[in-house]
Structures are given as structure tokens and as C-alpha cells.
Design a protein around this motif. Structure first.
Motif, PDB file in Angstrom:
ATOM      1  N   VAL A  38      -7.275  -0.245  -1.041  1.00 57.68           N
ATOM      2  CA  VAL A  38      -6.303  -0.695  -0.056  1.00 57.68           C
ATOM      3  C   VAL A  38      -5.513   0.497   0.467  1.00 57.68           C
ATOM      4  N   GLY A  39      -5.629   0.742   1.767  1.00 54.19           N
ATOM      5  CA  GLY A  39      -4.850   1.786   2.409  1.00 54.19           C
ATOM      6  C   GLY A  39      -5.336   3.200   2.194  1.00 54.19           C
ATOM      7  N   ASN A  81      -6.109  -0.961  -6.663  1.00 54.60           N
ATOM      8  CA  ASN A  81      -5.931  -2.215  -5.934  1.00 54.60           C
ATOM      9  C   ASN A  81      -5.145  -3.239  -6.746  1.00 54.60           C
ATOM     10  N   ARG A 122       0.799  -1.224   0.000  1.00 53.91           N
ATOM     11  CA  ARG A 122       0.000   0.000   0.000  1.00 53.91           C
ATOM     12  C   ARG A 122       0.830   1.272   0.000  1.00 53.91           C
ATOM     13  N   THR A 128      -1.522  -1.990  -6.651  1.00 56.37           N
ATOM     14  CA  THR A 128      -1.004  -2.091  -5.283  1.00 56.37           C
ATOM     15  C   THR A 128      -0.677  -3.536  -4.922  1.00 56.37           C
ATOM     16  N   ALA A 161       1.391   2.871  -5.720  1.00 53.60           N
ATOM     17  CA  ALA A 161       0.122   2.869  -4.993  1.00 53.60           C
ATOM     18  C   ALA A 161      -0.249   4.277  -4.534  1.00 53.60           C
TER      19      ALA A 161
END
Length: 425
Positions: free
Chosen positions: A63-64, A77, A39, A80, A44
Motif C-alpha cells: 500500500v502506497g 500492509n 499509508r 499500515t 507505514a
């Protein structure tokens, strides 16, 4: 019946068996671990910031980070989860399946439950592998990245299944994905490689959405005379689709236990069986890997993930290739590793499969030792689960690994997406 129609019918009617769904649960768990671990990678962060700036519709979990529009979430995603190159591979077509297909499924999963997402992801992954086989090795050797190309067709079918598109709409979605799918091996060793996975996931979500909205496309956009296969050096091997549903190729997916290109893993597993210190080595591998992961003198940690010579030197020197932090810029400049690296050579051996490697070691006492490993050797689901949990604990920590496992095992989509979105794990 066209290939597109056959695929669409399979996607609509397929009912995966429990054993194969268990494999997909493991793949989902492993994907989540890789995604969380990646992440904070530059690709990302860049994609998250860009997506937030243009967000204008329908949130999906990232994500994150904060929720963004579904296609952006799939892009972010996908990239990442492939940023660390620590995700699963299917050697039937040499492609990473989960990083293209799972993000597409999650992006359109609002209102679904996790078992439905797992089933759709399995079916989409199966399509990615079979389209990859249909395209053939020549497609990959010419320079196309199967994760991105075949992966886009798996992603669009996973999204289409969850969106409950009709067969006609699925055929349209395949045609739209065909005109958008792309990805080149020339990006290997750069942020462009994980971006390829994100682009495949994004293409799947966009194409399914466009088809649902009523957009038209060629009904043979994949297989027609000017379709994707014909224009991308595809072999058009229709036998790739002959036993869909009767046999699940996803049973043979391979998970990574080293944080580098999967082409290196047979060698690294073989070296784990070496007895005693070595002063030099000759690595024998299938010719196809020579253009993928044979960087002779990597300068960055990312380049090191694609180097037989340096990773062999790391393994022989006791540097863990399972640990993400081992692949740093500093490791490429370590004098002892560089000295040993320069005493290792790589040779093609066409008698080996793409999943095999042999290493002839000259030990410090002058004796010769030969070690061999085949990644296609049987691995029970229980053993695979144990190794993936060990990997997960090392990558994201024991507590988060066990939380993710419980979320996936219990079918709790909200809990899983909540864990994915945590900014600091």
C-alpha cells in the motif's frame, strides 16, 4: 483428530455461502480504505523503507509503495491498515481480523483471482475468530493481543489455502505459526499496536512458505501440552470449533464508524442519540474495556483514540469522531474539551455486554437523560454497505472510494492492487 487436523480439513473443504462472501467483500473494501488512509503514518513509512532495503526476492504489492518480498508486504500492509485503528473488529474474541488476514492473502495471491482471495480471507478470518474463542477471554485479559495471536493462525490458513497446501502441510504451517505468533496489549496507544497486526500477517506468510518448502514442526504446536494455548493462558475450549462450516461467525463482524478503539463505539453511538447539550456525564461500560480504552488524560491524538472521557467530550461538543483528523495532538489540549472531559466519569457495569454502553447525562437545564446503544443490534448488509461507503468517501475521497468499490465488486484483483499502490490518492 487433533484441532490442527480439524482446522486443516475445514480450510481445505470449506465452501462459503454467497451471503457470507458478501460480508467479506465489504470487509475487504473497508480494509482497503483503511490501508490507503494509513499509508503515510510513521509506522507505514518506516516499514516500507526498511523492506525496500532488504528486498531480495518475489515482489508483492505494498500500500502506497513499490513491491517488496511477500512476507515484507504482509508486514507493511498489516501495520499500515491498522495504523489508524479504523478497521473491523470481531467481538467474539475481541480481535481485528482483516488487518492480519487480508494482507497475508494478498501477499501470496500472484496467479489467483480476487474471488479466490476473498474466499481465502473469509476462511482465514473465521479461523482467527475461532482460535480466539478457543484461547478465551483470559488470554486477552492477561495481556495478549488477539489481533496478533489468533490473527496469525487466521493469516497462515488464508495463505495456505491460496498456496494450495496439503492438509499435512497446513498442520505444519499451524505449528510454525504457533512458534512465531506474538503480540501484547501493552503496545496499545503506540505504533506497536498496528505493528502487531503486521507481525501476524507476516507470520502467516512465512509459516505457510516454510511449510511448503518442507520445514517440519510439531503437529500439535497450537494445542499440545507445550503448545501455544497452554503457554499463552489459553482456555482450550474445543467447542469453539464444533460448528465450523455450518455457522459462519464472520457474519457478525463489526465495522468501525468512528476513528478510535472499538470499545468506545457503543458509547459514541449512544451519545449520537442525546437530545440537547450536556454539562456532565457518567459512562457505564463492561469491565473488560476499563483496561483497554480508559485513558483519563491523553496527551496525543493516538492516545485519544483510547479515551472514554475525551471522546465523550468530543462527541458532546460536536467534534466528529468519524473524521481521522479529529484525533490530533491539539484536540487533547483544547481547553473547552479538557474542561468537559473532567466532568465525565466512567464506571464498570458487569450487567452490560462488551458491545453495550449506557450514558447518564446531566443536561445544561439540570435534567437527567439516559442513552443506550448495543453494537450487536442487527445491521442489514445494505445498511452496512451504505455506511461503509459514507466512511470511505470521507476517508479517501469519493472518486477513489468508488473505484475501490468497483474493483472489489467486479473481482478485479489487478485493479484493486493498482489502486492500493498509488502513492498519492
Amino acid at each position: 483428530m487433533s484441532i490442527e487436523a480439524r482446522i486443516a480439513r475445514f480450510v481445505r473443504e470449506a465452501e462459503p455461502d454467497d451471503d457470507t462472501l458478501d460480508i467479506m467483500r465489504l470487509a475487504l473494501f473497508d480494509w482497503a480504505v483503511c490501508a490507503i488512509a494509513g499509508r503515510d503514518e510513521p509506522v507505514a513509512r518506516i516499514l516500507r523503507d526498511h523492506a525496500v532495503a532488504e528486498a531480495a526476492y518475489g515482489p508483492a504489492a505494498v500500500v502506497g509503495g513499490d513491491p517488496v518480498p511477500p512476507s515484507r508486504a504482509a508486514l507493511i500492509n498489516g501495520a499500515t491498515s491498522h495504523a489508524l485503528d479504523y478497521d473491523d473488529t470481531h467481538f467474539a474474541h475481541i480481535g481485528h481480523t482483516s488487518v492480519a488476514v487480508v494482507p497475508a492473502a494478498l501477499a501470496v495471491a500472484q496467479g489467483a483471482d480476487l474471488p479466490d482471495v476473498i474466499s481465502a480471507a473469509l476462511i482465514g478470518s473465521e479461523i482467527a475468530v475461532r482460535v480466539g474463542l478457543w484461547l478465551g477471554r483470559g488470554h486477552y485479559q492477561l495481556g495478549f493481543h488477539q489481533t496478533a495471536t489468533a490473527g496469525a493462525f487466521g493469516a497462515v490458513m488464508a495463505a495456505s489455502r491460496l498456496m494450495q497446501l496439503t492438509e499435512a502441510q497446513m498442520i505444519t504451517a499451524l505449528g510454525l505459526a504457533a512458534t512465531k505468533a506474538a503480540g501484547l496489549k501493552s503496545q496499545f496507544g503506540t505504533m506497536g499496536k498496528p505493528l502487531n497486526a503486521g507481525l501476524a500477517a507476516e507470520a502467516g506468510v512465512l509459516a505457510a512458505g516454510w511449510a511448503a518448502a518442507g520445514m517440519s514442526s510439531s503437529p500439535v504446536g497450537l494445542s499440545g501440552p507445550l503448545g501455544f494455548g497452554a503457554t499463552h493462558h489459553g482456555a482450550a475450549d474445543e467447542t469453539a470449533f464444533d460448528d465450523m462450516g455450518a455457522r459462519w461467525l464472520m457474519r457478525d463482524v463489526s465495522h468501525k464508524f468512528h476513528a478510535c478503539c472499538h470499545g468506545l463505539h457503543a458509547m459514541l453511538e449512544a451519545l449520537a442519540g442525546a437530545a440537547g447539550p450536556a454539562q456532565s456525564a457518567v459512562v457505564f461500560t463492561h469491565p473488560r474495556w476499563m483496561s483497554v480504552c480508559n485513558n483519563p488524560a491523553p496527551k496525543t491524538g493516538l492516545e485519544a483514540k483510547f479515551s472514554y472521557l475525551l471522546t465523550a467530550a468530543m462527541a458532546l461538543s460536536g467534534v466528529s469522531t468519524a473524521r481521522i483528523e479529529s484525533f490530533s495532538d491539539d484536540v487533547t489540549r483544547d481547553p473547552a474539551l479538557v474542561a468537559l472531559r473532567d466532568k465525565i466519569t466512567v464506571q464498570e457495569d458487569p450487567t452490560l455486554t462488551e458491545m453495550q454502553a449506557r450514558v447518564d447525562l446531566t443536561m445544561t437545564d439540570g435534567s437527567i437523560q439516559s442513552v443506550f446503544h448495543d453494537l450487536d443490534a442487527p445491521l442489514t448488509t445494505s445498511t452496512r454497505a451504505d455506511r461503509l461507503m459514507q466512511k470511505a468517501r470521507a476517508v479517501v475521497g469519493r472518486a477513489l472510494a468508488e473505484d475501490l468499490w468497483q474493483a472489489v465488486a467486479s473481482g478485479d484483483l489487478a485493479r484493486m492492487t493498482g489502486l492500493l499502490q498509488r502513492p498519492n490518492c
